[in-house]
Design a protein around this motif. Structure first.
Motif, PDB file in Angstrom:
ATOM      1  N   PHE A  15       6.355  10.507 -15.782  1.00  0.00           N
ATOM      2  CA  PHE A  15       6.624  11.914 -16.041  1.00  0.00           C
ATOM      3  C   PHE A  15       7.924  12.065 -16.809  1.00  0.00           C
ATOM      4  O   PHE A  15       8.964  11.607 -16.388  1.00  0.00           O
ATOM      5  N   LEU A  17       0.833  -1.208   0.000  1.00  0.00           N
ATOM      6  CA  LEU A  17       0.000   0.000   0.000  1.00  0.00           C
ATOM      7  C   LEU A  17       0.864   1.253   0.000  1.00  0.00           C
ATOM      8  O   LEU A  17       0.616   2.208  -0.747  1.00  0.00           O
ATOM      9  N   ALA A  18       1.918   1.233   0.837  1.00  0.00           N
ATOM     10  CA  ALA A  18       2.807   2.391   0.891  1.00  0.00           C
ATOM     11  C   ALA A  18       3.485   2.616  -0.462  1.00  0.00           C
ATOM     12  O   ALA A  18       3.640   3.753  -0.904  1.00  0.00           O
ATOM     13  N   PHE A  19       3.870   1.522  -1.139  1.00  0.00           N
ATOM     14  CA  PHE A  19       4.549   1.666  -2.429  1.00  0.00           C
ATOM     15  C   PHE A  19       3.611   2.184  -3.518  1.00  0.00           C
ATOM     16  O   PHE A  19       4.066   2.637  -4.554  1.00  0.00           O
ATOM     17  N   MET A  20       2.278   2.091  -3.288  1.00  0.00           N
ATOM     18  CA  MET A  20       1.336   2.700  -4.233  1.00  0.00           C
ATOM     19  C   MET A  20       1.604   4.188  -4.388  1.00  0.00           C
ATOM     20  O   MET A  20       1.264   4.783  -5.404  1.00  0.00           O
ATOM     21  N   GLY A  21       2.180   4.794  -3.340  1.00  0.00           N
ATOM     22  CA  GLY A  21       2.456   6.227  -3.397  1.00  0.00           C
ATOM     23  C   GLY A  21       3.396   6.608  -4.527  1.00  0.00           C
ATOM     24  O   GLY A  21       3.386   7.745  -4.993  1.00  0.00           O
ATOM     25  N   PHE A  22       4.224   5.667  -4.984  1.00  0.00           N
ATOM     26  CA  PHE A  22       5.153   5.968  -6.078  1.00  0.00           C
ATOM     27  C   PHE A  22       4.463   5.952  -7.439  1.00  0.00           C
ATOM     28  O   PHE A  22       5.100   6.265  -8.441  1.00  0.00           O
ATOM     29  N   ALA A  23       3.186   5.569  -7.478  1.00  0.00           N
ATOM     30  CA  ALA A  23       2.497   5.438  -8.767  1.00  0.00           C
ATOM     31  C   ALA A  23       2.633   6.732  -9.563  1.00  0.00           C
ATOM     32  O   ALA A  23       2.430   7.826  -9.037  1.00  0.00           O
ATOM     33  N   GLY A  24       2.994   6.591 -10.828  1.00  0.00           N
ATOM     34  CA  GLY A  24       3.067   7.763 -11.688  1.00  0.00           C
ATOM     35  C   GLY A  24       4.450   8.385 -11.771  1.00  0.00           C
ATOM     36  O   GLY A  24       4.715   9.193 -12.651  1.00  0.00           O
ATOM     37  N   LEU A  25       5.355   7.995 -10.864  1.00  0.00           N
ATOM     38  CA  LEU A  25       6.673   8.620 -10.843  1.00  0.00           C
ATOM     39  C   LEU A  25       7.507   8.306 -12.085  1.00  0.00           C
ATOM     40  O   LEU A  25       8.420   9.028 -12.427  1.00  0.00           O
TER      41      LEU A  25
END
Lengths: 194, 335
Positions: free
Chosen positions: A193, A182-190
């Motif tokens: 760009f 769940l915490a690694f979901m925060g990197f989504a989209g990195l």
């Protein structure tokens, strides 16, 4: 050049092989009880996976595709990986008998680590060239090592926690792995760009 | 500085938690004053859910319910959830997030003092991953109390008329989805969500949180390491990008006053259970949160990065603590 950088970032963090692609859970659960073994396993997998990615690219690109044998891909990759693991085991046995002792059964098990087969197949699916394949393999195994080491440190601390009886052991480890994911979901989209 | 002899006040968990709630009060008041009473409803909802979940888990685990319920730690989690969730989130979002935080993130790990993840941020992350749209609608200016409460309890949502994105969200969509001509300045000028530095009204909320945080520092419930390192980590990462390209990166001041930066620095990251405990470890831990927050805000897919950054650094805490343990007095550095 920047695209290679994003391949690396994507493989380590954004599409972490354990937390996002959910590959290689067997060693992730099995070898994460102690920090030292986790580090050793991480390095061994890093070596195997990177070499496997390079050689599987060469075999796929210069042998299977020209001969129209791409349906043999999975089979060939498994044989190549098994050979590389045997090589790694020989090297580790000679250079570091202690590590060999510690890794024990898990070293041959790298052969059955689905991440080691999955990442070369992902490479083929993404149509990576040789350098991208190597980078993707290296990044994925770095992500695997990162996940394994962080998880091992967490499990060592959780050993002292007053976990409810039905959740002791593997159950709470699975819950923890889920929350880390769940915490690694925060990197989504990195990695999108540019 | 006090002079010896010191008179020690008996420190209890209840007293600490009550002081933390008291320190949150100015922020709550300013929040309710600017955005309307929705946040107060959320606090009540989250508090009731937290207490009920806590009582149920204590009963299931056969622990004394009275003593642990009275310690107030569940209330702090509930307040942090209410303050980070949108004030007009439907009631089941708040209830679900709070229940998940207390049951999974706290009690499956053994309850107070043993959870490796910050429960409030686990609740936030679960809900924003599951319901990204509902979790990023803030009330538009001038939405009445009755309308806000109606929205919480299931009134239909005719989107833009009543809701607004936060400044962080508006900036992201403004920069990423419109033509390349858009810059921070034009986006901020054209959108009603922006105020002087960042979100309209958010500066004042941040200031109120800062006041509460300074009270915690003065009471020595937290040390300076985490807030300072977090805000510096965030500001110093934003600075070079902003200097290099003012048109496409928001200023450090924007990042420091927007979203949950100050709340995170003083109230979320300073959680003594899930945060790092050694002085050097606290600096690394908090600076990491600041840096990751900036990257998630600038490049990531989610509106605010504090929750994910906190969880990610929570994962690193056991390793950080292990590596930064101060040497035993009288000995040199270990190994």
């Amino acid at each position: 050049m920047t695209s290679y950088f994003f391949i690396l970032i994507g493989a380590v963090l954004v599409n972490n092989v354990v937390f996002v692609r959910i590959l290689g859970l067997c060693p992730f659960m099995g070898v994460s009880k102690k920090l030292e073994t986790a580090i050793g396993m991480g390095f061994a997998t890093t070596f195997v996976l990177t070499v496997a990615c390079g050689s599987s690219y060469l075999i796929d690109h210069y042998l299977l595709t020209p001969l129209g044998l791409s349906y043999l891909r999975t089979l060939c990759f498994i044989v190549v990986i098994a050979a590389i693991v045997q090589l790694t085991e020989l090297v580790i046995q000679k250079t570091s008998p202690v590590l060999h002792q510690v890794l024990g059964i898990y070293l041959p098990l790298i052969t059955t680590n689905c991440a080691v087969l999955g990442v070369p197949l992902l490479n083929v699916a993404a149509k990576h060239d040789l350098i991208a394949s190597l980078l993707f393999g290296f990044g994925s195994s770095l992500g695997f090592t990162l996940a394994l080491v962080l998880f091992a440190a967490m499990r060592e601390r959780m050993d002292g926690a007053d976990v409810p009886l039905p959740f002791r052991g593997t159950a709470i480890a699975m819950v923890t792995a889920g929350l880390m994911s769940l915490a690694f979901m925060g990197f989504a989209g990195l990695d999108k760009f540019k | 500085m006090n002079n010896s002899p010191f008179i020690l006040a008996p420190a209890s968990v209840t007293a600490v938690m009550l002081k933390v709630l008291g320190a949150l009060l100015p922020g709550v008041v300013v929040y309710a004053w600017i955005f309307g009473p929705g946040v107060l409803v959320q606090i009540v909802l989250a508090s009731l859910t937290a207490l009920a979940a806590e009582a149920a888990m204590l009963a299931a685990r056969g622990r004394p319910a009275g003593r642990f319920l009275a310690d107030g730690s569940a209330l702090v989690t509930a307040w942090l959830i209410a303050l980070t969730f949108p004030p007009i989130a439907p009631w089941w979002i708040t209830v679900g997030g709070t229940a998940f935080a207390i049951v999974v993130a706290k009690h499956l790990y053994g309850g107070l003092g043993q959870n490796p993840f910050n429960p409030a941020m686990v609740g936030f992350a679960v809900m924003i991953v599951a319901f990204p749209a509902l979790m990023s609608q803030w009330p538009a200016q001038g939405l009445s109390a009755a309308e806000q409460i109606g929205l919480i309890f299931g009134a239909p949502r005719p989107l833009d008329a009543i809701t607004a994105a936060t400044a962080l969200d508006a900036l992201r969509t403004g920069l990423h989805e419109s033509a390349s001509a858009a810059s921070v300045a034009t986006v901020m000028a054209s959108h009603p969500a922006f105020g002087q530095f960042a979100g309209r009204g958010w500066e004042w909320i941040a200031l109120a949180y800062l006041a509460g945080g300074l009270y915690l520092l003065q009471q020595r419930l937290i040390t300076w390491h985490i807030p300072v390192a977090l805000l510096l980590g965030l500001g110093l990462t934003a600075l070079p990008f902003w200097l290099a390209d003012t048109a496409h990166y928001a200023s450090p001041l924007f990042h420091l006053t927007a979203g949950a930066s100050v709340l995170g620095a003083f109230f979320i990251a300073t959680d003594p259970v899930s945060g790092a405990t050694t002085p050097r470890g606290k600096l690394i831990y908090a600076a990491g949160i600041g840096v990751i927050t900036w990257f998630v805000r600038a490049y990531g897919a989610y509106p605010d990065g504090i929750a994910f950054a906190t969880l990610l650094m929570n994962i690193c805490v056991p390793l950080i603590d292990m590596k930064t343990q101060p040497p035993v007095f009288g000995r040199k550095e270990r190994r």
